[in-house]
Write a protein that holds these residues in place. Structure first.
Motif, PDB file in Angstrom:
ATOM      1  N   VAL A 143      26.999 -46.458 -82.519  1.00 47.46           N
ATOM      2  CA  VAL A 143      26.547 -46.170 -83.884  1.00 47.46           C
ATOM      3  C   VAL A 143      25.103 -45.687 -83.867  1.00 47.46           C
ATOM      4  CG1 VAL A 143      26.440 -47.026 -86.241  1.00 47.46           C
ATOM      5  CG2 VAL A 143      28.085 -48.041 -84.634  1.00 47.46           C
ATOM      6  N   LEU A 144      24.294 -46.324 -83.063  1.00 48.16           N
ATOM      7  CA  LEU A 144      22.906 -45.897 -82.934  1.00 48.16           C
ATOM      8  C   LEU A 144      22.820 -44.512 -82.291  1.00 48.16           C
ATOM      9  CD1 LEU A 144      21.371 -49.310 -81.878  1.00 48.16           C
ATOM     10  CD2 LEU A 144      20.928 -48.090 -84.022  1.00 48.16           C
ATOM     11  N   ASP A 145      23.719 -44.226 -81.346  1.00 48.29           N
ATOM     12  CA  ASP A 145      23.767 -42.874 -80.773  1.00 48.29           C
ATOM     13  C   ASP A 145      24.074 -41.843 -81.864  1.00 48.29           C
ATOM     14  OD1 ASP A 145      23.219 -43.831 -78.243  1.00 48.29           O
ATOM     15  OD2 ASP A 145      25.318 -43.817 -77.582  1.00 48.29           O
ATOM     16  N   ALA A 146      25.017 -42.190 -82.748  1.00 54.23           N
ATOM     17  CA  ALA A 146      25.352 -41.279 -83.847  1.00 54.23           C
ATOM     18  C   ALA A 146      24.175 -41.129 -84.800  1.00 54.23           C
ATOM     19  CB  ALA A 146      26.579 -41.792 -84.596  1.00 54.23           C
ATOM     20  N   ALA A 147      23.445 -42.212 -85.035  1.00 52.34           N
ATOM     21  CA  ALA A 147      22.271 -42.156 -85.901  1.00 52.34           C
ATOM     22  C   ALA A 147      21.206 -41.236 -85.315  1.00 52.34           C
ATOM     23  CB  ALA A 147      21.716 -43.561 -86.116  1.00 52.34           C
ATOM     24  N   ILE A 148      21.019 -41.301 -84.009  1.00 48.16           N
ATOM     25  CA  ILE A 148      20.070 -40.402 -83.346  1.00 48.16           C
ATOM     26  C   ILE A 148      20.543 -38.961 -83.472  1.00 48.16           C
ATOM     27  CG2 ILE A 148      19.123 -39.742 -81.117  1.00 48.16           C
ATOM     28  CD1 ILE A 148      19.218 -42.742 -80.363  1.00 48.16           C
ATOM     29  N   ARG A 149      21.830 -38.733 -83.233  1.00 51.89           N
ATOM     30  CA  ARG A 149      22.393 -37.381 -83.270  1.00 51.89           C
ATOM     31  C   ARG A 149      22.247 -36.740 -84.649  1.00 51.89           C
ATOM     32  NH1 ARG A 149      27.424 -36.521 -84.927  1.00 51.89           N
ATOM     33  NH2 ARG A 149      28.133 -38.620 -84.342  1.00 51.89           N
ATOM     34  N   THR A 150      22.436 -37.519 -85.707  1.00 52.48           N
ATOM     35  CA  THR A 150      22.438 -36.969 -87.065  1.00 52.48           C
ATOM     36  C   THR A 150      21.094 -37.093 -87.779  1.00 52.48           C
ATOM     37  OG1 THR A 150      23.175 -39.100 -87.933  1.00 52.48           O
ATOM     38  CG2 THR A 150      24.882 -37.481 -87.356  1.00 52.48           C
ATOM     39  N   GLY A 151      20.231 -37.985 -87.272  1.00 50.28           N
ATOM     40  CA  GLY A 151      18.975 -38.245 -87.966  1.00 50.28           C
ATOM     41  C   GLY A 151      19.126 -39.151 -89.164  1.00 50.28           C
ATOM     42  N   ILE A 152      20.242 -39.877 -89.243  1.00 49.17           N
ATOM     43  CA  ILE A 152      20.501 -40.803 -90.354  1.00 49.17           C
ATOM     44  C   ILE A 152      20.211 -42.225 -89.889  1.00 49.17           C
ATOM     45  CG2 ILE A 152      22.206 -41.700 -91.978  1.00 49.17           C
ATOM     46  CD1 ILE A 152      21.564 -38.800 -92.499  1.00 49.17           C
ATOM     47  N   PRO A 153      19.256 -42.929 -90.480  1.00 48.28           N
ATOM     48  CA  PRO A 153      18.951 -44.294 -90.043  1.00 48.28           C
ATOM     49  C   PRO A 153      20.121 -45.244 -90.289  1.00 48.28           C
ATOM     50  CG  PRO A 153      17.200 -43.419 -91.444  1.00 48.28           C
ATOM     51  CD  PRO A 153      18.348 -42.472 -91.555  1.00 48.28           C
ATOM     52  N   LEU A 154      20.251 -46.225 -89.404  1.00 46.25           N
ATOM     53  CA  LEU A 154      21.206 -47.308 -89.585  1.00 46.25           C
ATOM     54  C   LEU A 154      20.441 -48.506 -90.136  1.00 46.25           C
ATOM     55  CD1 LEU A 154      24.152 -48.267 -89.108  1.00 46.25           C
ATOM     56  CD2 LEU A 154      23.356 -49.194 -86.927  1.00 46.25           C
ATOM     57  N   ALA A 155      20.876 -49.013 -91.287  1.00 46.02           N
ATOM     58  CA  ALA A 155      20.158 -50.087 -91.974  1.00 46.02           C
ATOM     59  C   ALA A 155      21.038 -51.330 -92.001  1.00 46.02           C
ATOM     60  CB  ALA A 155      19.788 -49.654 -93.387  1.00 46.02           C
ATOM     61  N   ILE A 156      20.780 -52.260 -91.092  1.00 41.16           N
ATOM     62  CA  ILE A 156      21.610 -53.459 -91.003  1.00 41.16           C
ATOM     63  C   ILE A 156      21.103 -54.522 -91.973  1.00 41.16           C
ATOM     64  CG2 ILE A 156      20.339 -54.538 -89.080  1.00 41.16           C
ATOM     65  CD1 ILE A 156      23.231 -55.238 -87.962  1.00 41.16           C
ATOM     66  N   GLU A 157      22.042 -55.221 -92.586  1.00 42.94           N
ATOM     67  CA  GLU A 157      21.705 -56.165 -93.656  1.00 42.94           C
ATOM     68  C   GLU A 157      21.846 -57.609 -93.190  1.00 42.94           C
ATOM     69  OE1 GLU A 157      23.313 -57.478 -98.113  1.00 42.94           O
ATOM     70  OE2 GLU A 157      24.438 -56.039 -96.902  1.00 42.94           O
ATOM     71  N   PRO A 158      20.807 -58.416 -93.308  1.00 41.00           N
ATOM     72  CA  PRO A 158      20.966 -59.862 -93.129  1.00 41.00           C
ATOM     73  C   PRO A 158      21.857 -60.416 -94.246  1.00 41.00           C
ATOM     74  CG  PRO A 158      18.656 -59.231 -92.916  1.00 41.00           C
ATOM     75  CD  PRO A 158      19.388 -58.046 -93.480  1.00 41.00           C
ATOM     76  N   GLU A 159      22.943 -61.063 -93.853  1.00 43.40           N
ATOM     77  CA  GLU A 159      23.954 -61.516 -94.803  1.00 43.40           C
ATOM     78  C   GLU A 159      24.163 -63.015 -94.628  1.00 43.40           C
ATOM     79  OE1 GLU A 159      26.850 -60.883 -97.810  1.00 43.40           O
ATOM     80  OE2 GLU A 159      25.637 -59.311 -96.893  1.00 43.40           O
ATOM     81  N   PRO A 160      24.012 -63.824 -95.680  1.00 41.00           N
ATOM     82  CA  PRO A 160      24.215 -65.269 -95.553  1.00 41.00           C
ATOM     83  C   PRO A 160      25.563 -65.598 -94.929  1.00 41.00           C
ATOM     84  CG  PRO A 160      23.257 -64.772 -97.687  1.00 41.00           C
ATOM     85  CD  PRO A 160      23.591 -63.447 -97.051  1.00 41.00           C
ATOM     86  N   GLY A 161      25.539 -66.489 -93.944  1.00 38.25           N
ATOM     87  CA  GLY A 161      26.759 -66.893 -93.261  1.00 38.25           C
ATOM     88  C   GLY A 161      27.122 -66.048 -92.058  1.00 38.25           C
ATOM     89  N   HIS A 162      26.455 -64.913 -91.875  1.00 37.85           N
ATOM     90  CA  HIS A 162      26.748 -64.034 -90.753  1.00 37.85           C
ATOM     91  C   HIS A 162      25.886 -64.403 -89.546  1.00 37.85           C
ATOM     92  CE1 HIS A 162      28.825 -60.411 -92.865  1.00 37.85           C
ATOM     93  NE2 HIS A 162      29.148 -61.554 -93.455  1.00 37.85           N
ATOM     94  N   LEU A 163      26.236 -63.824 -88.399  1.00 40.51           N
ATOM     95  CA  LEU A 163      25.389 -63.990 -87.219  1.00 40.51           C
ATOM     96  C   LEU A 163      23.975 -63.521 -87.540  1.00 40.51           C
ATOM     97  CD1 LEU A 163      25.005 -64.517 -84.124  1.00 40.51           C
ATOM     98  CD2 LEU A 163      25.594 -62.089 -83.802  1.00 40.51           C
TER      99      LEU A 163
END
Length: 287
Positions: A143-163
């Motif tokens: 996914v990060l490779d795709a983000a680099i390829r397209t120039g679209i940032p990946l924005a991960i969300e801290p979610e209660p109960g998740h890792l």
């Protein structure tokens, strides 16, 4: 700086996407948090490229910005909410989630979106914490490779109960991955109130360098329930002032996924509330 306000389509699931976009433009929103789901730009249905082009034209016509969100509950598995996740014990299942996120990045590029949102998922029973983090980093690599390829940032969300549940967990992930440039943060203001040790204003200030997407709603301490503005405990004028002070230029998207039955009215009242809170901030600053 004036914040750019949006509304999430996961709170407008009873509307066709064209109608939802028209509603938001008519109300005066600056953009939309577009959740890829079976009712709104289904990422798994045929002719995705053509359908994405149509949505891109519609967004342009209406003058709406967009963030692509990937929190659809049953888009991959009709029996498991948010399944499979990036932490699934089955490598093939994890790969399906990774492939969906890569597709979301490509859709975002075609829409001219400013970021793609995602989250880690809940640690499965019997999985050690170390194993879960390893699965997450491995699954995010394409996914990060795709983000680099397209120039679209990946924005991960801290979610209660998740890792990945807190801002501290986000920084742990950054360290594990070697702090890749396209990895950013989705900050949910309600989650800050619910879970973080610091108040939402301080969370905004601490998160500022990594902000790529913001979600906003009301919430109460210790209760993960997305609430309409005024039904929770958050003091919003200082939060909005802190957000504006960061220089964040993306969308701040109202996130009310369990209120779709009242979506059009809540979209109206939410914008009125946020504009009023912004005016209150500006008035206090002027004094």
């Amino acid at each position: 700086m004036t914040l750019r306000l949006g509304y999430g389509t996961n709170g407008l699931t009873d509307l066709r996407l064209d109608d939802a976009l028209g509603l938001l433009a008519d109300l005066g929103y600056d953009g939309v948090g577009l959740t890829l789901d079976h009712m709104h730009l289904d990422p798994l249905a045929p002719d995705l490229t053509a359908r994405t082009r149509h949505v891109a034209r519609r967004l342009t016509e209406l003058g709406l910005g967009v963030t692509v969100e990937t929190g659809a509950r049953y888009v991959l598995d009709p029996r498991r909410k948010h399944g499979p996740s990036l932490l699934d014990p089955d490598p093939g299942a994890r790969a399906a989630r990774t492939a969906l996120l890569v597709r979301a990045v490509d859709v975002a590029a075609d829409l001219g979106a400013h970021a793609v949102h995602c989250f880690s998922g809940i640690t499965p029973p019997g999985t050690t914490t170390d194993a879960a983090w390893q699965r997450l980093t491995d699954a995010l690599a394409p996914v990060l490779d795709a983000a680099i390829r397209t120039g679209i940032p990946l924005a991960i969300e801290p979610e209660p109960g998740h890792l990945l549940a807190t801002l501290a967990d986000f920084h742990h992930l950054r360290t594990l991955l070697g702090d890749p440039e396209p990895l950013g943060l989705t900050l949910d203001i309600g989650h800050c109130q619910c879970l973080e040790p610091a108040p939402p204003v301080d969370c905004v200030k601490a998160a500022a360098p990594w902000l790529r997407h913001v979600q906003i709603e009301d919430m109460r301490r210790g209760v993960h329930e997305h609430l309409p503005f005024g039904d929770g405990e958050i003091d919003f004028p200082p939060v909005l002032e802190a957000l504006a002070a960061t220089g964040y230029g993306g969308l701040t998207v109202v996130e009310l996924p369990r209120h779709s039955h009242a979506g059009p009215e809540l979209a109206r009242t939410s914008l009125e509330f946020l504009r009023s809170a912004t005016r209150a901030t500006n008035g206090a600053t002027a004094c």
